[in-house]
Design an enzyme around this catalytic site. Sequence first.
Site, PDB file in Angstrom:
ATOM      1  CE  LYS A  41      -3.250  -2.029   2.914  1.00  0.00           C
ATOM      2  NZ  LYS A  41      -4.560  -2.365   4.255  1.00  0.00           N
ATOM      3  N   GLY A  42       1.892   1.093   0.243  1.00  0.00           N
ATOM      4  CA  GLY A  42       2.929   2.384   0.741  1.00  0.00           C
ATOM      5  C   GLY A  42       3.159   3.085  -0.587  1.00  0.00           C
ATOM      6  CG  ASP A 101      15.121  -1.922   5.485  1.00  0.00           C
ATOM      7  OD1 ASP A 101      16.254  -1.401   5.583  1.00  0.00           O
ATOM      8  OD2 ASP A 101      14.146  -2.024   6.502  1.00  0.00           O
ATOM      9  CE  LYS A 129      14.685   2.632   6.293  1.00  0.00           C
ATOM     10  NZ  LYS A 129      14.799   2.552   7.742  1.00  0.00           N
ATOM     11  CG  PHE A 150      10.145   2.159  11.154  1.00  0.00           C
ATOM     12  CD1 PHE A 150      10.455   1.396  10.371  1.00  0.00           C
ATOM     13  CD2 PHE A 150       9.320   3.144  11.361  1.00  0.00           C
ATOM     14  CE1 PHE A 150       9.639   0.789  10.100  1.00  0.00           C
ATOM     15  CE2 PHE A 150       8.242   2.638  10.924  1.00  0.00           C
ATOM     16  CZ  PHE A 150       8.069   1.472  10.071  1.00  0.00           C
TER      17      PHE A 150
END
Length: 174
Positions: A41-42, A101, A129, A150
Site C-alpha cells: 500500500k505504501g 530497505d 536505505k 524507521f
Amino acid sequence: MSESIRVLIEEDKLNQRIAELGAQISKDFAGEEVCLICILKGSVFFTCELAKRITVPVTLDFMSVSSYGSSTVSSGVIKLKKDLDESIEGKNVIVIEDIIDTGRTLKYLLEDLTKRNPKSLKLCTMLDKPDRRVTDVATDYTGFEIPDEFVVGYGLDYDQRYRNLPYIGILSLN
C-alpha cells in the site's frame, strides 16, 4: 509507549524530486508507453504523484507484497498478497516502490517479474536505505537516500498509521 515524529523530508522537497523523476522517466521513454506497477500500500501516494508528472502514455497495475506485518523490522518472510491484473509481456515496466530497505522483497519481486518477459524492467523508489541492504538491488530511479531510521508518511506506515502525512518523518517509539 508513546510515539513521536520528526520531519526528515518536507513536502515541497518531495514534490520537487518527484517532478524531476517524472521528467527523467519521460525523457528515457520518449515515444513509448510505460506500465507503472505500484507496490501496495505504501507506494500509492508516490505512484499517483509520479504518474501525473510523466508525459508519455502510462498504464497502472498493482501488486501487494509484504515482509513487515505490524513491526518496524522486516520479518524476512515475503508474501505475495495481490498479483497483477494484466500481463506485462513485451511492455516497458517500472516497479514503483516506496522504500528499499534490506532489498529482499524487491529481489524476490524483480526475479518474479523478469520471468514474465517484459520489454524492459526498471525500478523506481521514493526512498533508498542502503545501510540496511542485505541483498543487491539496483535502482534505476531514486528519490532520496536516507539514513537507517524507521520512517513514516507519504504512504509509509507504522501498523497502518501515518500514511496520510504529507512529508517523510522519522518515527520514534518512546
